[in-house]
Write an enzyme that holds these catalytic residues in place. Structure first.
Site, PDB file in Angstrom:
ATOM      1  N   LYS A   1     -15.399   8.768  -5.259  1.00  0.00           N
ATOM      2  CA  LYS A   1     -14.994   8.058  -4.035  1.00  0.00           C
ATOM      3  C   LYS A   1     -13.702   8.656  -3.476  1.00  0.00           C
ATOM      4  O   LYS A   1     -13.589   8.903  -2.272  1.00  0.00           O
ATOM      5  CB  LYS A   1     -14.783   6.571  -4.361  1.00  0.00           C
ATOM      6  CG  LYS A   1     -13.963   5.810  -3.325  1.00  0.00           C
ATOM      7  CD  LYS A   1     -13.715   4.387  -3.741  1.00  0.00           C
ATOM      8  CE  LYS A   1     -12.542   4.151  -4.651  1.00  0.00           C
ATOM      9  NZ  LYS A   1     -11.213   4.127  -4.026  1.00  0.00           N
ATOM     10  N   ASN A   2     -12.730   8.893  -4.364  1.00  0.00           N
ATOM     11  CA  ASN A   2     -11.416   9.325  -3.884  1.00  0.00           C
ATOM     12  C   ASN A   2     -11.365  10.796  -3.491  1.00  0.00           C
ATOM     13  O   ASN A   2     -10.357  11.261  -2.950  1.00  0.00           O
ATOM     14  CB  ASN A   2     -10.332   9.000  -4.923  1.00  0.00           C
ATOM     15  CG  ASN A   2     -10.102   7.498  -5.008  1.00  0.00           C
ATOM     16  OD1 ASN A   2     -10.560   6.744  -4.142  1.00  0.00           O
ATOM     17  ND2 ASN A   2      -9.416   7.054  -6.050  1.00  0.00           N
TER      18      ASN A   2
ATOM     19  N   CYS B   1      -1.131  -4.599  -0.684  1.00  0.00           N
ATOM     20  CA  CYS B   1      -2.509  -4.760  -1.136  1.00  0.00           C
ATOM     21  C   CYS B   1      -2.448  -5.391  -2.507  1.00  0.00           C
ATOM     22  O   CYS B   1      -1.375  -5.574  -3.072  1.00  0.00           O
ATOM     23  CB  CYS B   1      -3.242  -3.422  -1.164  1.00  0.00           C
ATOM     24  SG  CYS B   1      -2.758  -2.385  -2.518  1.00  0.00           S
TER      25      CYS B   1
ATOM     26  N   ARG C   1       2.651  -0.304  -1.975  1.00  0.00           N
ATOM     27  CA  ARG C   1       2.051   0.959  -1.525  1.00  0.00           C
ATOM     28  C   ARG C   1       2.470   1.407  -0.121  1.00  0.00           C
ATOM     29  O   ARG C   1       1.671   1.404   0.826  1.00  0.00           O
ATOM     30  CB  ARG C   1       0.533   0.881  -1.625  1.00  0.00           C
ATOM     31  CG  ARG C   1       0.065   0.601  -3.030  1.00  0.00           C
ATOM     32  CD  ARG C   1      -1.412   0.444  -3.120  1.00  0.00           C
ATOM     33  NE  ARG C   1      -2.132   1.702  -3.099  1.00  0.00           N
ATOM     34  CZ  ARG C   1      -3.458   1.783  -3.155  1.00  0.00           C
ATOM     35  NH1 ARG C   1      -4.173   0.699  -3.224  1.00  0.00           N
ATOM     36  NH2 ARG C   1      -4.050   2.952  -3.137  1.00  0.00           N
TER      37      ARG C   1
ATOM     38  N   ASP D   1      -6.132   4.208 -12.666  1.00  0.00           N
ATOM     39  CA  ASP D   1      -7.441   3.673 -12.295  1.00  0.00           C
ATOM     40  C   ASP D   1      -8.334   3.388 -13.507  1.00  0.00           C
ATOM     41  O   ASP D   1      -9.438   2.851 -13.351  1.00  0.00           O
ATOM     42  CB  ASP D   1      -8.169   4.630 -11.332  1.00  0.00           C
ATOM     43  CG  ASP D   1      -7.501   4.668  -9.968  1.00  0.00           C
ATOM     44  OD1 ASP D   1      -6.668   3.793  -9.676  1.00  0.00           O
ATOM     45  OD2 ASP D   1      -7.811   5.598  -9.188  1.00  0.00           O
TER      46      ASP D   1
ATOM     47  N   ARG E   1     -16.836  -1.544  -3.802  1.00  0.00           N
ATOM     48  CA  ARG E   1     -16.018  -0.592  -3.043  1.00  0.00           C
ATOM     49  C   ARG E   1     -16.068   0.787  -3.693  1.00  0.00           C
ATOM     50  O   ARG E   1     -15.935   1.795  -3.006  1.00  0.00           O
ATOM     51  CB  ARG E   1     -14.554  -1.040  -3.007  1.00  0.00           C
ATOM     52  CG  ARG E   1     -14.321  -2.272  -2.182  1.00  0.00           C
ATOM     53  CD  ARG E   1     -12.850  -2.564  -2.103  1.00  0.00           C
ATOM     54  NE  ARG E   1     -12.127  -1.401  -1.567  1.00  0.00           N
ATOM     55  CZ  ARG E   1     -10.835  -1.353  -1.391  1.00  0.00           C
ATOM     56  NH1 ARG E   1     -10.089  -2.383  -1.708  1.00  0.00           N
ATOM     57  NH2 ARG E   1     -10.254  -0.278  -0.901  1.00  0.00           N
TER      58      ARG E   1
HETATM   59  N1  EPU Z   1       4.097   5.824  -2.787  1.00  0.00           N
HETATM   60  C1  EPU Z   1       5.264   5.718  -2.073  1.00  0.00           C
HETATM   61  N2  EPU Z   1       5.322   6.235  -0.809  1.00  0.00           N
HETATM   62  C2  EPU Z   1       4.262   6.863  -0.230  1.00  0.00           C
HETATM   63  C3  EPU Z   1       3.074   6.967  -0.964  1.00  0.00           C
HETATM   64  C4  EPU Z   1       3.015   6.451  -2.251  1.00  0.00           C
HETATM   65  O1  EPU Z   1       6.249   5.159  -2.562  1.00  0.00           O
HETATM   66  O2  EPU Z   1       4.378   7.304   0.923  1.00  0.00           O
HETATM   67  C5  EPU Z   1       4.019   5.290  -4.153  1.00  0.00           C
HETATM   68  C6  EPU Z   1       2.975   4.183  -4.291  1.00  0.00           C
HETATM   69  O3  EPU Z   1       3.487   2.930  -3.911  1.00  0.00           O
HETATM   70  C7  EPU Z   1       2.622   4.279  -5.754  1.00  0.00           C
HETATM   71  C8  EPU Z   1       2.755   5.776  -6.058  1.00  0.00           C
HETATM   72  O4  EPU Z   1       3.549   6.308  -5.011  1.00  0.00           O
HETATM   73  O5  EPU Z   1       3.549   3.563  -6.524  1.00  0.00           O
HETATM   74  C9  EPU Z   1       1.453   6.540  -6.118  1.00  0.00           C
HETATM   75  O6  EPU Z   1       0.641   6.210  -5.006  1.00  0.00           O
HETATM   76  P1  EPU Z   1      -0.359   7.229  -4.298  1.00  0.00           P
HETATM   77  O7  EPU Z   1       0.099   7.456  -2.910  1.00  0.00           O
HETATM   78  O8  EPU Z   1      -0.562   8.420  -5.170  1.00  0.00           O
HETATM   79  O9  EPU Z   1      -1.691   6.376  -4.257  1.00  0.00           O
HETATM   80  P2  EPU Z   1      -2.749   6.443  -3.098  1.00  0.00           P
HETATM   81  O10 EPU Z   1      -2.831   7.812  -2.584  1.00  0.00           O
HETATM   82  O11 EPU Z   1      -2.512   5.328  -2.152  1.00  0.00           O
HETATM   83  C10 EPU Z   1      -4.760   7.086  -4.646  1.00  0.00           C
HETATM   84  C11 EPU Z   1      -6.101   6.519  -4.960  1.00  0.00           C
HETATM   85  C12 EPU Z   1      -5.922   5.264  -5.793  1.00  0.00           C
HETATM   86  C13 EPU Z   1      -5.189   5.647  -7.078  1.00  0.00           C
HETATM   87  C14 EPU Z   1      -3.855   6.314  -6.735  1.00  0.00           C
HETATM   88  C15 EPU Z   1      -3.106   6.831  -7.946  1.00  0.00           C
HETATM   89  C16 EPU Z   1      -7.389   7.206  -3.038  1.00  0.00           C
HETATM   90  C17 EPU Z   1      -8.125   6.834  -1.815  1.00  0.00           C
HETATM   91  N3  EPU Z   1      -6.791   6.211  -3.709  1.00  0.00           N
HETATM   92  O12 EPU Z   1      -4.068   6.092  -3.914  1.00  0.00           O
HETATM   93  O13 EPU Z   1      -7.220   4.791  -6.110  1.00  0.00           O
HETATM   94  O14 EPU Z   1      -4.940   4.505  -7.868  1.00  0.00           O
HETATM   95  O15 EPU Z   1      -4.088   7.425  -5.849  1.00  0.00           O
HETATM   96  O16 EPU Z   1      -3.879   7.721  -8.658  1.00  0.00           O
HETATM   97  O17 EPU Z   1      -7.382   8.369  -3.412  1.00  0.00           O
HETATM   98  C18 EPU Z   1      -8.806   3.193  -6.814  1.00  0.00           C
HETATM   99  O18 EPU Z   1      -9.689   4.047  -6.627  1.00  0.00           O
HETATM  100  O19 EPU Z   1      -9.023   2.109  -7.425  1.00  0.00           O
HETATM  101  C19 EPU Z   1      -7.452   3.441  -6.315  1.00  0.00           C
HETATM  102  C20 EPU Z   1      -6.568   2.469  -6.109  1.00  0.00           C
END
Ligand code: EPU
Length: 428
Positions: free
Chosen positions: A22-23, A118, A123, A307, A399
């Site tokens: 998915k990701n 969320c 996030r 995850d 999802r």
């Molecule tokens: N963060 C910030 N600022 C930003 C972006 C992220 O502070 O601008 C922080 C977040 O709050 C978090 C950490 O950095 O504490 C890591 O977040 P990241 O941005 O890597 O997460 P994401 O890109 O929003 C993706 C996956 C998630 C998975 C995370 C971590 C997708 C669509 N989603 O989320 O997947 O948990 O990386 O590996 O790729 C799931 O599939 O259940 C899921 C939540």
């Protein structure tokens, strides 16, 4: 509302193939905005988040068609970059922010509702915005929306202050069409990022180092379509079934997968006493007898994935002794704990730590899914619990897991879905 009914205990045995990740598929779909040509993706999982992304892209002007071999996306008319990604879609799926980079790079503007909080934490997207700003975007935050504009992005050097998966992906897509060279530092290294880079390279982008902390992108004037890009196997879905083998005293062969992507989980499974065999693109996990408790600290890749934290916690309820699980990526990702305790587990949360005392004899009851991975954890617990476990609000599970009940049934589990019509519940 749809529910899963699981009658335990069950033993999982047999062969399973994970769907596409998915990701990895979500950014791949967003990348279709970067070209006028058709982009053909195979192994796209038929899960709810993908349907949401398709709806968002349709809203922006991208046409799509499901075919036997996968999903075809193409420009269905003028792309409405000024058309906002509305709150209704963004609130159901944070990954909607993945359209920011491509829209801005290709059309000079983008407008997306701020995702807000969320279930698993705050996030923020500050790193996405800082990176795009470094490439020359003007960023305005007004009325709950982020407005980005830039006549043409310019390559730059940017270091993420937090490694972010979707942030890195947004910047890869934006920099691919920027003028000049971009060097991104402290990038996230998840396998899904390398998969996106492979797609972008197939579309004509020049990217070096994806999957490492430093990625260099030489911008090109335009990108073209692809005849076929196959999405990588979903390591989290596959890992969930492997944990299912260990928790249920079972024997599961996961086929057509990338074992290296699952290394942190496989190491833990071996440490707790499960038999783990890797051969080519197959992983077999089998287990009998008592499990040993082992601590886990979640971390960005190549650490133990957040995850899989909830599913691993279900497993630790069956280990003989005490295990500590530390969640370092998201601040609110222990919502499965009260539900596991209601099933008879003994888990205490202290800040970012959860202390699991096993082994607990779990018993079936009605539990509530609160987010995607918490749902999977409750299903795993339901496999070993005596009697009937009803997992409510299964739309969270839908999802990210393609027809999980069918895959579990094939592995011998007594599980069924009640309330048919997979898409009947609008409240994701
Ligand atoms: N963060 C910030 N600022 C930003 C972006 C992220 O502070 O601008 C922080 C977040 O709050 C978090 C950490 O950095 O504490 C890591 O977040 P990241 O941005 O890597 O997460 P994401 O890109 O929003 C993706 C996956 C998630 C998975 C995370 C971590 C997708 C669509 N989603 O989320 O997947 O948990 O990386 O590996 O790729 C799931 O599939 O259940 C899921 C939540």
């Amino acid at each position: 509302m749809e529910k899963f009914h699981i009658v335990g205990p069950n033993r999982l045995a047999g062969t399973v193939r994970a769907s596409g990740a998915k990701n990895a598929a979500l950014p791949a779909l967003a990348a279709s905005l970067l070209t006028d040509d058709p982009v053909n993706l195979s192994r796209v999982p038929a899960v709810r988040d993908i349907r949401t992304m398709v709806r968002l892209l349709e809203h922006l002007g991208v046409a799509s068609e499901w075919r036997e071999e996968g999903l075809r996306l193409w420009r269905g008319g003028p792309i409405r970059s000024a058309a906002e990604a509305p709150y209704e879609l963004v609130k159901t799926m944070r990954a909607s922010v993945l359209v920011l980079g491509p829209l801005l790079a290709r059309f000079g503007s983008a407008r997306v509702s701020l995702p807000g909080g969320c279930a698993i934490g705050v996030r923020p997207i500050d790193q996405h915005l800082a990176g795009l700003e470094a490439l020359g975007a003007e960023v305005k935050l007004e009325h709950g929306y982020v407005d980005l504009s830039a006549p043409r992005l310019r390559g730059a050097r940017f270091a993420f202050s937090t490694a972010t998966v979707t942030g890195t992906e947004n910047l890869l897509m934006a920099a691919s069409l920027a003028q000049g060279t971009t060097v991104l530092e402290n990038c996230a290294r998840e396998p899904e990022i390398a998969d996106l880079a492979a797609l972008l390279v197939a579309m004509g982008a020049k990217i070096d180092g994806a999957g490492t902390p430093t990625v260099t992108i030489e911008g090109v004037a335009q990108l073209h379509g692809v005849d076929e890009h196959q999405i990588i196997a979903d390591r989290i879905e596959g890992g969930t079934y492997l944990i299912g083998a260990a928790i249920s005293g079972g024997d599961v062969l996961l086929v057509d997968t990338e074992p290296a992507d699952l290394a942190p989980l496989l190491e833990k499974l071996a440490e707790i006493g499960a038999r783990v065999e890797v051969e080519g693109r197959q992983i077999r996990v089998a287990h009998q007898g008592p499990l040993a408790p082992r601590n886990v600290i979640t971390a960005p890749h190549p650490g133990f994935p957040t995850d899989l934290q909830a599913q691993y916690m279900a497993l630790m309820t069956q280990a003989e002794g005490s295990a500590t699980i530390c969640e370092t990526v998201f601040e609110n990702r222990f919502q499965h704990v009260p539900e596991l305790n209601r099933m008879g587990a003994s888990i205490r949360v202290e800040g970012t730590f959860a202390r699991v005392q096993g082994a607990s004899a779990l018993s079936g009851t009605t539990v509530m899914a609160t987010d995607l991975r918490a749902s999977a954890c409750l299903v795993l617990a339901g496999l070993v619990a005596r009697g009937e476990t009803v997992v409510d609000r299964i739309y969270h599970l839908d999802r990210g897991y393609e027809r999980m009940e069918l895959k579990l049934q094939k592995l011998g589990a007594r599980v069924r879905r009640s309330n048919a019509a997979a898409d009947s519940n609008p409240s994701v």
